[in-house]
Design a protein around this motif. Structure first.
Motif, PDB file in Angstrom:
ATOM      1  N   ASP A 242       0.879  -1.001  -0.053  1.00  0.00           N
ATOM      2  CA  ASP A 242      -0.003   0.188  -0.022  1.00  0.00           C
ATOM      3  C   ASP A 242       0.829   1.315   0.021  1.00  0.00           C
ATOM      4  N   ILE A 243       2.115   1.150   0.440  1.00  0.00           N
ATOM      5  CA  ILE A 243       2.937   2.371   0.627  1.00  0.00           C
ATOM      6  C   ILE A 243       4.379   2.370  -0.251  1.00  0.00           C
ATOM      7  N   ARG A 244       4.404   0.991  -0.990  1.00  0.00           N
ATOM      8  CA  ARG A 244       5.652   0.898  -1.792  1.00  0.00           C
ATOM      9  C   ARG A 244       5.760   1.933  -2.898  1.00  0.00           C
ATOM     10  N   PRO A 245       4.481   2.072  -3.676  1.00  0.00           N
ATOM     11  CA  PRO A 245       4.746   3.143  -4.672  1.00  0.00           C
ATOM     12  C   PRO A 245       4.953   4.538  -4.377  1.00  0.00           C
ATOM     13  N   ARG A 246       4.256   5.042  -3.228  1.00  0.00           N
ATOM     14  CA  ARG A 246       4.663   6.326  -2.652  1.00  0.00           C
ATOM     15  C   ARG A 246       6.019   6.430  -2.275  1.00  0.00           C
ATOM     16  N   PHE A 247       6.848   5.526  -1.815  1.00  0.00           N
ATOM     17  CA  PHE A 247       8.047   5.672  -1.402  1.00  0.00           C
ATOM     18  C   PHE A 247       8.983   5.797  -2.543  1.00  0.00           C
ATOM     19  N   GLU A 248       8.828   4.892  -3.756  1.00  0.00           N
ATOM     20  CA  GLU A 248       9.467   4.875  -5.002  1.00  0.00           C
ATOM     21  C   GLU A 248       9.397   6.244  -5.655  1.00  0.00           C
ATOM     22  N   GLU A 249       8.217   6.711  -5.588  1.00  0.00           N
ATOM     23  CA  GLU A 249       7.956   8.093  -6.129  1.00  0.00           C
ATOM     24  C   GLU A 249       8.912   9.186  -5.473  1.00  0.00           C
ATOM     25  N   TYR A 250       8.835   8.994  -4.025  1.00  0.00           N
ATOM     26  CA  TYR A 250       9.539  10.162  -3.189  1.00  0.00           C
ATOM     27  C   TYR A 250      11.138   9.822  -3.506  1.00  0.00           C
ATOM     28  N   VAL A 251      11.589   8.643  -3.621  1.00  0.00           N
ATOM     29  CA  VAL A 251      13.071   8.380  -3.832  1.00  0.00           C
ATOM     30  C   VAL A 251      13.279   8.950  -5.324  1.00  0.00           C
ATOM     31  N   ALA A 252      12.679   8.930  -6.148  1.00  0.00           N
ATOM     32  CA  ALA A 252      12.819   9.580  -7.663  1.00  0.00           C
ATOM     33  C   ALA A 252      12.748  10.960  -7.557  1.00  0.00           C
ATOM     34  N   ASP A 253      11.759  11.507  -6.975  1.00  0.00           N
ATOM     35  CA  ASP A 253      11.520  12.878  -6.832  1.00  0.00           C
ATOM     36  C   ASP A 253      12.673  13.649  -6.170  1.00  0.00           C
ATOM     37  N   THR A 254      12.961  13.166  -5.090  1.00  0.00           N
ATOM     38  CA  THR A 254      14.285  13.705  -4.194  1.00  0.00           C
ATOM     39  C   THR A 254      15.505  13.626  -4.935  1.00  0.00           C
TER      40      THR A 254
ATOM     41  N   PRO B 106      20.380  17.471   1.615  1.00  0.00           N
ATOM     42  CA  PRO B 106      21.146  16.341   0.854  1.00  0.00           C
ATOM     43  C   PRO B 106      21.251  14.852   1.546  1.00  0.00           C
ATOM     44  N   THR B 107      21.185  14.851   2.838  1.00  0.00           N
ATOM     45  CA  THR B 107      21.473  13.612   3.607  1.00  0.00           C
ATOM     46  C   THR B 107      20.226  12.861   3.385  1.00  0.00           C
ATOM     47  N   LEU B 108      19.104  13.547   3.096  1.00  0.00           N
ATOM     48  CA  LEU B 108      17.918  12.750   2.904  1.00  0.00           C
ATOM     49  C   LEU B 108      17.971  11.874   1.780  1.00  0.00           C
ATOM     50  N   VAL B 109      18.736  12.211   0.895  1.00  0.00           N
ATOM     51  CA  VAL B 109      19.002  11.373  -0.480  1.00  0.00           C
ATOM     52  C   VAL B 109      20.074  10.418  -0.208  1.00  0.00           C
ATOM     53  N   HIS B 110      20.996  10.717   0.699  1.00  0.00           N
ATOM     54  CA  HIS B 110      21.970   9.673   1.229  1.00  0.00           C
ATOM     55  C   HIS B 110      21.197   8.652   1.940  1.00  0.00           C
ATOM     56  N   ASP B 111      20.335   8.842   2.763  1.00  0.00           N
ATOM     57  CA  ASP B 111      19.544   7.992   3.696  1.00  0.00           C
ATOM     58  C   ASP B 111      18.902   6.920   2.772  1.00  0.00           C
TER      59      ASP B 111
ATOM     60  N   LEU C  24      19.799   5.753   0.083  1.00  0.00           N
ATOM     61  CA  LEU C  24      20.586   4.722  -0.508  1.00  0.00           C
ATOM     62  C   LEU C  24      21.042   3.627   0.552  1.00  0.00           C
ATOM     63  N   PHE C  25      21.406   3.964   1.642  1.00  0.00           N
ATOM     64  CA  PHE C  25      21.681   2.840   2.538  1.00  0.00           C
ATOM     65  C   PHE C  25      20.270   2.279   3.322  1.00  0.00           C
ATOM     66  N   LEU C  26      19.088   2.918   3.088  1.00  0.00           N
ATOM     67  CA  LEU C  26      17.809   2.228   3.370  1.00  0.00           C
ATOM     68  C   LEU C  26      17.424   1.327   2.382  1.00  0.00           C
ATOM     69  N   ASN C  27      18.322   1.330   1.132  1.00  0.00           N
ATOM     70  CA  ASN C  27      17.998   0.258   0.114  1.00  0.00           C
ATOM     71  C   ASN C  27      16.581   0.538  -0.578  1.00  0.00           C
ATOM     72  N   ARG C  28      16.635   2.160  -0.787  1.00  0.00           N
ATOM     73  CA  ARG C  28      15.227   2.654  -1.089  1.00  0.00           C
ATOM     74  C   ARG C  28      13.972   2.307  -0.255  1.00  0.00           C
ATOM     75  N   TYR C  29      14.266   2.207   0.961  1.00  0.00           N
ATOM     76  CA  TYR C  29      13.198   2.225   1.766  1.00  0.00           C
ATOM     77  C   TYR C  29      12.811   0.864   1.987  1.00  0.00           C
ATOM     78  N   GLN C  30      13.529  -0.244   1.206  1.00  0.00           N
ATOM     79  CA  GLN C  30      13.010  -1.468   1.353  1.00  0.00           C
ATOM     80  C   GLN C  30      13.909  -2.512   2.452  1.00  0.00           C
ATOM     81  N   LEU C  31      13.373  -3.151   2.964  1.00  0.00           N
ATOM     82  CA  LEU C  31      14.139  -4.076   4.005  1.00  0.00           C
ATOM     83  C   LEU C  31      14.928  -5.032   3.355  1.00  0.00           C
ATOM     84  N   PRO C  32      16.357  -4.693   3.478  1.00  0.00           N
ATOM     85  CA  PRO C  32      17.365  -5.844   2.845  1.00  0.00           C
ATOM     86  C   PRO C  32      17.463  -7.194   3.350  1.00  0.00           C
TER      87      PRO C  32
END
Length: 277
Positions: free
Chosen positions: A127-139, A187-192, A194-202
């Motif tokens: 339910d929230i994955r598309p929203r976070f993918e859009e956020y990552v791309a926009d930022t 800018p550190t939000l964009v860095h985050d 990356l190590f949050l794996n695009r907010y996907q649990l690794p």
């Protein structure tokens, strides 16, 4: 900016600023999004009677330096430099995205004794994955174009702030240095991400973490500035983390905001870091 008294040099030559207080085994506090170490600072007195507490500003934040290009490995090396300064091993407490960094460091083999994490923001659920993918791309687009204020606004909007709320906070923040400081950290939000794996649990990496891990949340989200997230956003991630990690302990605390309350979280950390595992 959160000034800090001490400095350590990371592997790539970047200077990392930190404060140190107390005596006993080392505990390193790892900050989350938009934090230069100030949010974890109230935890220091709660732990310093029993531990030597290292609270640092992650690279690109506060008094710490930054060296291009950004890479997750550099943040892990920063932690390794602090751990070496602390005597060669340490307990870690990671708040929010700082919890993800602590877990990545453990998976990479850093000399960590035990780990406690608070409300790690992996986005679990279709339910929230598309929203976070859009956020990552926009930022990322805003970041690449040098629009740091837009990066900050996108983050605020994603967590639930309205345009009116953002405008009000911007106007109030411009009366002080608060808004400029927040934009400088954007800018550190964009860095985050990356190590949050695009907010996907690794899952594969986290399954290799051998240390005991305390996974904590404050229960359902009730604070207005996070009203854009599902009320169980942090609990979803914590439950999956606890299932994945080989040696996890799951705790839900009543009352805390997303910003750690030392009076509630501090005693739990004292017990966890001081226990035999």
């Amino acid at each position: 900016m959160n000034e800090m008294a001490f400095r350590v040099t990371s592997n790539d030559g970047t200077t990392i600023a930190y404060d140190r207080k107390g005596s006993g085994p080392a505990v390193v506090l790892v900050g989350g999004a938009q934090d230069d170490g100030a949010e974890n600072a109230p935890l220091v007195p709660a732990l310093a009677e029993h531990f030597t507490v290292y609270n640092y500003a992650r690279r690109g934040r506060g008094a710490s330096g930054f060296t291009e290009p950004y890479a997750v490995e550099r943040e892990i090396e920063d932690l390794d430099a602090l751990i070496a300064e602390a005597g060669g091993s340490a307990h870690l407490f990671g708040a929010s995205s700082g919890g993800a960094l602590a877990l990545e460091a453990a998976a990479a083999g850093s000399a960590i004794d035990t780990i406690a994490v608070w409300e790690v923001p992996y986005a679990v659920g279709d339910d929230i994955r598309p929203r976070f993918e859009e956020y990552v791309a926009d930022t990322r687009r805003a970041f690449d174009a040098g629009r740091d204020e837009e990066v900050l606004e996108l983050f605020m909007r994603m967590t639930g702030a309205s345009d009116d709320n953002i405008a009000a906070r911007k106007a109030a923040g411009k009366q002080t240095a608060h808004w400029a400081d927040a934009v400088a950290l954007a800018p550190t939000l964009v860095h985050d991400s990356l190590f949050l794996n695009r907010y996907q649990l690794p899952a594969d990496r986290l399954a290799t973490v051998t240390q005991p891990v305390l996974v904590t949340t404050g229960g359902p989200i009730t604070v207005p500035y996070m009203a854009g997230l599902p009320s169980d956003f942090f609990d979803r991630a914590a439950d999956e983390l606890a299932d994945l990690l080989p040696h996890a302990q799951r705790e839900t605390l009543e009352g805390p905001d997303h910003v750690v309350d030392p009076q509630i979280v501090g005693p739990l950390l004292l017990r966890f870091f001081g226990s035999e595992h």
